[in-house]
Design a protein around this motif. Structure first.
Motif, PDB file in Angstrom:
ATOM      1  N   ARG A 205       0.853  -1.255  -0.062  1.00 48.12           N
ATOM      2  CA  ARG A 205       0.166  -0.106   0.220  1.00 48.12           C
ATOM      3  C   ARG A 205       1.075   1.325   0.047  1.00 48.12           C
ATOM      4  O   ARG A 205       0.584   2.239  -0.584  1.00 48.12           O
ATOM      5  CB  ARG A 205      -0.860   0.065   1.032  1.00 48.12           C
ATOM      6  N   ASP A 206       1.901   1.086   0.831  1.00 52.38           N
ATOM      7  CA  ASP A 206       2.882   2.486   0.736  1.00 52.38           C
ATOM      8  C   ASP A 206       3.551   2.544  -0.640  1.00 52.38           C
ATOM      9  O   ASP A 206       3.648   3.812  -1.123  1.00 52.38           O
ATOM     10  CB  ASP A 206       3.820   2.230   2.018  1.00 52.38           C
ATOM     11  N   VAL A 207       4.030   1.600  -1.048  1.00 53.84           N
ATOM     12  CA  VAL A 207       4.608   1.634  -2.297  1.00 53.84           C
ATOM     13  C   VAL A 207       3.568   2.338  -3.322  1.00 53.84           C
ATOM     14  O   VAL A 207       4.063   3.157  -4.163  1.00 53.84           O
ATOM     15  CB  VAL A 207       5.197   0.365  -2.972  1.00 53.84           C
ATOM     16  N   LEU A 208       2.604   1.632  -3.415  1.00 55.53           N
ATOM     17  CA  LEU A 208       1.536   2.172  -4.340  1.00 55.53           C
ATOM     18  C   LEU A 208       1.145   3.701  -4.068  1.00 55.53           C
ATOM     19  O   LEU A 208       0.685   4.442  -4.935  1.00 55.53           O
ATOM     20  CB  LEU A 208       0.163   1.272  -4.567  1.00 55.53           C
ATOM     21  N   GLY A 209       1.346   4.145  -2.925  1.00 56.77           N
ATOM     22  CA  GLY A 209       0.856   5.333  -2.665  1.00 56.77           C
ATOM     23  C   GLY A 209       1.973   6.529  -3.079  1.00 56.77           C
ATOM     24  O   GLY A 209       1.666   7.744  -3.116  1.00 56.77           O
ATOM     25  N   ASP A 210       3.063   6.083  -3.254  1.00 58.52           N
ATOM     26  CA  ASP A 210       3.983   6.963  -3.766  1.00 58.52           C
ATOM     27  C   ASP A 210       5.115   6.065  -4.734  1.00 58.52           C
ATOM     28  O   ASP A 210       6.551   6.001  -4.381  1.00 58.52           O
ATOM     29  CB  ASP A 210       4.931   7.423  -2.512  1.00 58.52           C
ATOM     30  N   ILE A 211       4.679   5.625  -5.954  1.00 60.51           N
ATOM     31  CA  ILE A 211       5.411   4.637  -6.607  1.00 60.51           C
ATOM     32  C   ILE A 211       6.787   5.458  -7.105  1.00 60.51           C
ATOM     33  O   ILE A 211       7.863   4.802  -6.942  1.00 60.51           O
ATOM     34  CB  ILE A 211       4.736   4.216  -7.994  1.00 60.51           C
ATOM     35  N   PRO A 212       6.936   6.633  -7.542  1.00 60.50           N
ATOM     36  CA  PRO A 212       8.273   7.103  -7.953  1.00 60.50           C
ATOM     37  C   PRO A 212       9.160   7.062  -6.704  1.00 60.50           C
ATOM     38  O   PRO A 212      10.446   7.012  -7.013  1.00 60.50           O
ATOM     39  CB  PRO A 212       8.029   8.385  -8.462  1.00 60.50           C
ATOM     40  N   ARG A 213       8.913   7.145  -5.727  1.00 60.49           N
ATOM     41  CA  ARG A 213       9.582   7.046  -4.658  1.00 60.49           C
ATOM     42  C   ARG A 213      10.466   5.665  -4.084  1.00 60.49           C
ATOM     43  O   ARG A 213      11.523   5.490  -4.040  1.00 60.49           O
ATOM     44  CB  ARG A 213       8.922   7.460  -3.212  1.00 60.49           C
ATOM     45  N   TYR A 214       9.836   4.456  -4.597  1.00 59.97           N
ATOM     46  CA  TYR A 214      10.019   3.417  -4.492  1.00 59.97           C
ATOM     47  C   TYR A 214      10.553   2.555  -5.933  1.00 59.97           C
ATOM     48  O   TYR A 214      11.544   1.804  -5.627  1.00 59.97           O
ATOM     49  CB  TYR A 214       9.240   2.614  -3.851  1.00 59.97           C
ATOM     50  N   VAL A 215       9.867   2.876  -6.856  1.00 56.37           N
ATOM     51  CA  VAL A 215      10.430   2.271  -8.133  1.00 56.37           C
ATOM     52  C   VAL A 215      11.128   2.992  -9.152  1.00 56.37           C
ATOM     53  O   VAL A 215      10.935   4.155  -9.170  1.00 56.37           O
ATOM     54  CB  VAL A 215       8.907   1.795  -8.656  1.00 56.37           C
ATOM     55  N   ARG A 216      12.161   2.348  -9.670  1.00 56.43           N
ATOM     56  CA  ARG A 216      12.973   3.219 -10.769  1.00 56.43           C
ATOM     57  C   ARG A 216      12.229   3.032 -12.288  1.00 56.43           C
ATOM     58  O   ARG A 216      12.061   1.775 -12.547  1.00 56.43           O
ATOM     59  CB  ARG A 216      14.537   2.628 -10.852  1.00 56.43           C
ATOM     60  N   ARG A 217      11.948   4.126 -12.807  1.00 55.12           N
ATOM     61  CA  ARG A 217      11.358   3.750 -14.025  1.00 55.12           C
ATOM     62  C   ARG A 217      12.250   3.797 -15.099  1.00 55.12           C
ATOM     63  O   ARG A 217      13.092   4.844 -15.255  1.00 55.12           O
ATOM     64  CB  ARG A 217      10.418   4.848 -14.356  1.00 55.12           C
ATOM     65  N   ASP A 218      12.869   2.777 -15.687  1.00 59.48           N
ATOM     66  CA  ASP A 218      13.969   2.806 -16.872  1.00 59.48           C
ATOM     67  C   ASP A 218      13.338   3.213 -18.116  1.00 59.48           C
ATOM     68  O   ASP A 218      12.409   2.446 -18.722  1.00 59.48           O
ATOM     69  CB  ASP A 218      14.276   1.109 -16.831  1.00 59.48           C
TER      70      ASP A 218
END
Ligand code: MG
Length: 507
Positions: A205-218
């Motif tokens: 839930r936290d990841v989906l709440g702030d995706i750019p913070r946790y996931v690197r968009r290649d």
């Protein structure tokens, strides 16, 4: 790039063209951190389906942010559910401490790094290196990972649990609160707390709440998938994550990246979520067709419908539905056990392992080129000294044997005796040189390793051996690289060739 020039072949026009290309902004070479490395020959033109895992493969995470999130939730649960003291909230993440391939010893409260023969190279108790006398406890045995007492940390998701285990031991024992610390129980509590944070969906839930913070968009991912598709490859997604999570992350990474692919689903011929790897490779769960909200509609007996999403499934049905032979499949994943080992043992799938740590590791190698060259030179010198020593020892053994018989005539006996004395002196000198070189090598080794990771040294090496992790990568990944988009720099028909391997007696 140095090219081999055959006799009668002028490479001037070639060099000229390469220079012009470089000047026009085309990069000259694939940088080492983005290369694809080969353990086992792989002909890409024999591959018709390329499958991808999602977490840590297509979706690379900002490891420090995700670790911090996981640590925060776990510490909360340890305090609230298991009665740990509030003081453990003061624990600060230490990004270098946990690396893939370390082993938790739940009995003694230690974290171990093994070599590829399962012997302990380094060990920590809390954040302190395990004392020499205690380390002896491990020295006579190969670590049997099948024992209940050991837990292998083999995914990036699991790094926070190894870190927290050491951090809490360090914290409680340093403050004198840990006199009666039950190491087994502590590990089980941490494991249960992390499982709870995952199971109740807090972390996702936290990841989906702030995706750019946790996931690197290649930014190169879409082009990479497109390039494979353009070469006639079919693509599939096979992830253990649930539909709701998969869909949001994949949308973030791919939607709108290329105009010819309106959504991420257009890149894939088959999408399978909640796949339960490694069980997928051996089990017989049916494929469930999902509706748009991710609810199961029905079991899918026949083929797959493009554009639809499935859940569960198994290897045999997958290949049967698609009329595939296993050797036509290349599976790209990051988990050594769930993605690489099981697919290799239970199927004929070829494997590509994504190891995101390689970028940092190879960049550091580049900055330490001079020290590494000095290391290789010393290692070479040491090998020459070892071979010299053993050749001289064999001669001495021959002289000793002849002399020991006592049947030599006097003149020959005296000559042999003198030769033995000379040879022993020479062996002493060689031995001294060997000890000096070895001492210098060990010092240099420590200096270089500390630069890579002050706790554990190299990810892929332990002393002169492969690390346990490095050995597994070599055994189970046909090819390996730091991220999926590195495939873009190679032809989709490329023949990846492994280097010829040598056993020591062949060199
Ligand atoms: Mg994964």
């Amino acid at each position: 790039m140095a090219l081999l020039t055959l006799e009668g072949f002028s490479d001037e026009p070639l060099q000229d063209a390469l220079e012009l290309l470089t000047a026009a902004g085309f990069s000259a070479d694939v940088e080492p951190a983005r290369e694809i490395y080969v353990n086992r020959d792989l002909r890409m033109n024999a591959i018709s389906w390329v499958g991808f895992d999602m977490d840590y493969t297509l979706a690379l995470y900002h490891q420090d942010e995700l670790d911090a999130l996981s640590v925060r939730h776990t510490v909360d649960t340890l305090i609230e559910h298991f009665g740990y003291p509030e003081a453990i909230r003061a624990i600060k993440p230490e990004p270098d401490f946990a690396i893939r391939g370390v082993v938790v010893d739940r009995k003694l409260g230690n974290i171990l790094k093994l070599d590829s023969h399962y012997y302990v190279g380094r060990a920590y108790h809390g954040f302190q290196p395990v004392a020499r006398e205690l380390k002896k406890a491990y020295q006579d045995e190969r670590i049997r990972l099948s024992l209940d007492r050991y837990v292998l940390v083999d995914t990036l998701f699991a790094l926070p649990e190894a870190f927290l285990y050491a951090a809490i031991i360090d914290h409680l024992e340093r403050d004198g609160d840990g006199a009666a610390l039950d190491y087994m129980q502590l590990y089980d509590h941490i494991r249960a707390a992390i499982d709870l944070a995952h199971a109740d969906g807090r972390i996702k839930r936290d990841v989906l709440g702030d995706i750019p913070r946790y996931v690197r968009r290649d930014p190169e991912l879409a082009q990479t998938l497109h390039k494979l598709r353009s070469a006639g490859k079919h693509l599939f997604l096979l992830t253990n994550s649930e539909w709701y999570y998969t869909s949001e992350l994949m949308s973030y990474m791919l939607d709108g990246a290329l105009s010819s692919y309106p959504t991420w689903r257009n890149y894939f011929d088959v999408v399978i979520t909640t796949a339960k790897k490694p069980w997928f490779f051996r089990g017989d769960d049916p494929f469930l067709l999902l509706d748009e909200l991710g609810r199961p509609l029905r079991e899918e007996q026949n083929g797959f419908i493009r554009g639809h999403v499935y859940e569960g499934g198994n290897l045999n049905d997958f290949q049967r539905k698609l009329g595939l032979r296993g050797s036509e499949v290349l599976y790209v994943g990051d988990h050594i056990y769930g993605d690489m080992i099981r697919s290799k043992r239970d199927s004929a799938w070829r494997t590509c392992m994504v190891i995101q740590e390689m970028e940092g590791e190879l960049q550091k190698r580049d900055t330490m080129r001079a020290e590494l060259n000095a290391w290789y030179a010393l290692d070479h010198e040491l090998a020459a000294l070892n071979s010299d020593l053993s050749a001289h020892r064999r001669v001495l053994e021959r002289l000793d044997a002849a002399y020991g018989l006592g049947t030599l005539d006097t003149a020959l006996g005296q000559k042999v005796e003198r030769a033995r004395r000379d040879l022993k002196r020479h062996l002493d000198l060689l031995g001294k040189r060997r000890r000096t070189a070895l001492g210098r090598l060990i010092d240099l080794d420590l200096e270089i390793a500390a630069n890579f990771n002050p706790f554990w040294g190299f990810l892929f090496k332990e002393g002169a051996e492969h690390s346990f992790f490095g050995g597994q990568v070599e055994d189970y990944a046909c090819i390996y690289t730091s991220r999926v988009s590195n495939l873009r720099q190679y032809s989709p028909l490329r023949y990846f060739r492994a280097r010829t391997q040598h056993m020591p007696h062949e060199l």
